[in-house]
Each structure stands twice: as structure tokens, then as C-alpha cells.
Design an enzyme around this catalytic site. Structure first.
Site, short mmCIF file in Angstrom:
data_model
loop_
_atom_site.label_atom_id
_atom_site.label_comp_id
_atom_site.label_asym_id
_atom_site.label_seq_id
_atom_site.Cartn_x
_atom_site.Cartn_y
_atom_site.Cartn_z
N TYR A 33 -18.24 12.98 0.47
CA TYR A 33 -18.77 11.64 -0.01
C TYR A 33 -20.27 11.47 -0.18
O TYR A 33 -20.97 12.27 0.61
CB TYR A 33 -18.39 10.27 0.31
CG TYR A 33 -18.60 10.00 1.64
CD1 TYR A 33 -18.43 10.74 2.86
CD2 TYR A 33 -19.64 8.69 1.75
CE1 TYR A 33 -18.80 10.50 4.10
CE2 TYR A 33 -20.12 8.56 3.02
CZ TYR A 33 -19.71 9.23 4.23
OH TYR A 33 -20.13 8.95 5.42
N ARG A 52 -27.06 17.45 -1.50
CA ARG A 52 -26.31 17.56 -0.47
C ARG A 52 -24.73 17.57 -0.91
O ARG A 52 -24.07 18.00 -0.08
CB ARG A 52 -26.56 16.41 0.44
CG ARG A 52 -25.94 16.31 1.65
CD ARG A 52 -26.47 15.22 2.81
NE ARG A 52 -26.22 13.95 2.34
CZ ARG A 52 -26.58 12.85 2.97
NH1 ARG A 52 -27.35 12.86 4.14
NH2 ARG A 52 -25.99 11.53 2.64
N ARG A 100 1.89 17.65 -1.13
CA ARG A 100 1.57 17.99 0.36
C ARG A 100 1.85 19.10 1.00
O ARG A 100 3.00 19.55 1.08
CB ARG A 100 1.96 16.72 1.33
CG ARG A 100 1.28 16.74 2.69
CD ARG A 100 1.77 15.72 3.36
NE ARG A 100 0.83 15.62 4.77
CZ ARG A 100 1.15 16.26 5.83
NH1 ARG A 100 2.08 17.22 5.84
NH2 ARG A 100 0.30 16.47 6.79
N HIS A 102 -0.92 21.81 3.50
CA HIS A 102 -2.11 22.17 4.02
C HIS A 102 -2.90 23.00 3.35
O HIS A 102 -4.25 22.98 3.11
CB HIS A 102 -1.96 22.58 5.57
CG HIS A 102 -1.62 21.44 6.37
ND1 HIS A 102 -0.30 20.98 6.51
CD2 HIS A 102 -2.09 20.67 7.42
CE1 HIS A 102 -0.25 19.91 7.36
NE2 HIS A 102 -1.29 19.82 8.10
N LYS A 149 -20.82 16.16 4.49
CA LYS A 149 -20.63 14.73 4.79
C LYS A 149 -18.93 14.50 4.08
O LYS A 149 -18.66 14.21 3.10
CB LYS A 149 -21.46 14.14 3.85
CG LYS A 149 -21.57 12.59 3.82
CD LYS A 149 -22.90 11.99 3.17
CE LYS A 149 -23.01 10.58 3.25
NZ LYS A 149 -22.70 9.79 4.82
N GLU A 182 -26.25 11.42 16.81
CA GLU A 182 -26.58 10.67 15.88
C GLU A 182 -25.81 9.22 15.98
O GLU A 182 -24.88 9.18 16.71
CB GLU A 182 -26.61 11.15 14.28
CG GLU A 182 -25.17 11.47 13.99
CD GLU A 182 -24.91 12.15 12.61
OE1 GLU A 182 -25.73 12.26 11.73
OE2 GLU A 182 -24.13 13.06 12.52
N LEU A 207 -25.65 14.93 10.62
CA LEU A 207 -25.99 15.06 9.24
C LEU A 207 -27.39 15.04 8.75
O LEU A 207 -27.99 14.13 9.46
CB LEU A 207 -25.04 13.79 8.51
CG LEU A 207 -25.29 14.11 6.88
CD1 LEU A 207 -24.18 14.89 6.29
CD2 LEU A 207 -25.00 12.48 6.40
#
Ligand code: PDD
Length: 287
Positions: A33, A52, A100, A102, A149, A182, A207
Site C-alpha cells: 500500500y 515506492r 485460498r 499459499h 510497504k 522506526e 521503511l
């Protein structure tokens, strides 16, 4: 006025916006995101956020769902439909919808894209910045790839909640060597007694914040000394100043760490100066 969201090719009423129960973001946090600030109706640092986003996607082998120009156009349309002057745009790309399992789904499964936007009152941030915020420290417990991210934010969620319960606004993660990495959703900074701005290098453990990148350039333009190195909570508590950065906060002074007052407990002059000059360097998309 209704709020609008963008979900997989359609603008929908925010209250009706929904994704499939087998979206891999929902089941595996298999997605990434971005949060982009909007000021005066214009996205801030859109180019850097899209750079990014592209990088995060490529690190987890998801294709960009559309061109950068198309991303921009949707962002623009959401800002327009939601009549946003100052606010935030949230964009999320997941590996898509599939039964579903993996392992990655077949190449025919397209990435899923959701965008939302909301107005924020810039005055609130300004008022908070005048008194500064408190942070707590918590042990680092995230995976090592925090440079991506990812929407997998459970440690960040738990850390922020712990901060809130302690009367603080942010939690700083501290790694096994005793250094601050962070915040739960921000980068961490201090200013030493000698006036040197210190923040952790972005090569590992954090990040690479867009706000961080811009603030480094602001500091350079202001002729301020910067050192990219890790610091400990004790060094931060004894520092002249501390602050955090993120698209949601710009530069926010920190005046208390784990209940201990930083310097005289007032926002520091360097943080105030960096905040004041942020938009000298940040790129505002005019459209
Ligand atoms: N968070 N570090 C982490 C873990 C973050 O989640 C963020 C941003 C930052 C600062 O990055 P930037 O300056 O590009 O906003 C650093 C967003 C705002 C969020 O999750 O809401």
C-alpha cells in the site's frame, strides 16, 4: 455528500465498497500500500509514492495493475469526487482473488486495486505540532523486509495500540542491538546537543519514508548537519530534540519518550524549521 472509493475498476459509494472474501490481501496480507498526502486538492510527492509502490510490488512479484498515468488519473478523480482540499489518498494492491492456497495463483489472476480518500483538518496537526507528542518504545518484532510497504501490519497495530494505552501517539521499535528502528507508522529522528540531525540509514530495518527523503533534502538546503546512523532510546531521551516523519504527520515534534521529557519538554526549533520548510522541497502535482 457521499464518499467515493475505487474498487477494481469502478468508483463505488464508500459505504458499499467491498472486496471478495478470497482477496489474498484479506487472507494472507499478500499486498502492499501507499498513503499519499493531498494539499490544496493536489497530491504531494506522487512520483515518489508511485516509485515506492512499484518497488514494493516488484519485491513481492506482483505486476503493476495499470500504468502510472492511470494511477494518477484515479487519484485525481477520487480527490475530485470526494471534494478533498487537504487529506490523504490510500492505495492498496493485492495479488488478487483466488481460492485460498499459499503459493501464488496462476498468472491469469489479476492484481486487485483499491483506493480511498479522506479529508483531514490540517489545523489539527498544526495544533498537535505546537505541543509535540509522546512516544513509547517497544521491542522490534517485525519481519526483516520492512522496506516493503506491506499491508501485513499486525506488529504495527499492536504497538500503536500499546502507545495509545500509555497515553502516547507513537511507538518506536527497538531492535535486538538496542537501537531504535522506526515508529509503527513513522520514521524516527533526533537532534543531538551539537545540533546534528540523526536518523537511521534506510538500507536495513526501516521503511524508506518519502517524508524522510524530503526532510533530508530540506535539512541539506537549510545547511543543517545530518548523520544517518542508528541511535538508542537513551540517546534520544538525552537529545536536544526528537521528532517523527510520515505523510500523515509531515514533521511532528516528540517531547516525551517512555514518560521521560526530552530537553525542556517543548517542540524543538529544528523540527519546527523542517516542518515549516517541508513544502519547499515536496513535489505538489498540479492538475
Ligand atoms: N506510514 N515507517 C513506517 C513503518 C510507515 O508505515 C510509514 C508510513 C513511514 C513513513 O513513510 P512516509 O514518509 O512515506 O509516509 C515509516 C503510513 C503513513 C501509514 O501506514 O499510514
Amino acid at each position: 455528500m457521499p464518499r467515493w472509493a475505487y474498487v477494481n475498476g469502478r468508483y463505488v459509494r464508500h459505504r458499499d465498497a467491498a472486496v471478495h472474501v478470497e482477496d489474498r490481501g484479506y487472507q494472507f496480507a499478500d499486498g502492499v500500500y501507499e498513503v499519499c498526502q493531498v494539499v490544496g486538492g493536489h497530491p504531494v510527492d506522487e512520483r515518489r509514492h508511485l516509485d515506492r509502490l512499484e518497488r514494493s510490488l516488484s519485491e513481492i512479484e506482483i505486476d503493476m495493475p495499470m500504468s502510472r498515468a492511470a494511477f494518477s488519473a484515479i487519484q485525481r478523480e477520487l480527490v475530485r469526487r470526494n471534494r478533498i482540499r487537504d487529506g490523504l489518498v490510500y492505495m492498496q494492491v493485492t495479488r488478487g482473488v483466488a481460492p485460498r492456497d499459499h503459493v501464488f495463483p496462476s498468472a491469469s489472476v489479476r492484481p486487485a486495486l483499491v483506493m480511498t480518500a479522506k479529508s483531514i483538518d490540517m489545523g489539527v496537526g498544526e495544533r498537535v505540532a505546537k505541543s509535540g507528542i509522546a512516544v513509547i518504545t517497544v521491542p522490534e518484532n517485525r519481519w526483516p523486509r520492512v522496506d516493503i510497504k506491506s499491508v501485513g501490519l499486525l506488529p504495527n497495530v499492536l504497538a500503536r495500540e500499546e502507545a495509545k494505552r500509555a497515553g502516547a501517539r507513537e511507538a518506536w521499535f527497538v531492535d535486538r542491538d538496542g537501537f531504535v528502528t522506526e515508529g509503527a507508522a513513522t520514521n524516527a529522528w533526533i537532534v543531538t546537543m551539537d545540533g546534528v540531525i540523526v536518523t537511521r540509514p534506510a538500507e536495513f530495518g526501516i521503511l524508506r519514508g518519502i517524508t524522510r527523503t524530503v526532510v533530508l533534502e530540506v535539512a541539506e538546503r537549510l545547511g543543517l548537519a545530518v548523520e544517518e546512523r542508528a541511535f538508542t532510546p537513551d540517546e534520544a531521551k538525552a537529545a536536544r530534540e526528537a521528532f517523527i516523519t510520515a505523510a500523515t504527520q509531515i514533521v511532528m515534534p516528540v517531547v516525551r519518550i517512555d514518560g521521560e521529557t526530552v530537553a525542556n519538554g517543548e517542540p524543538g526549533s529544528v523540527a519546527i524549521e523542517l516542518r515549516k520548510h517541508f513544502f519547499d522541497v515536496a513535489e505538489i502535482s498540479i492538475f
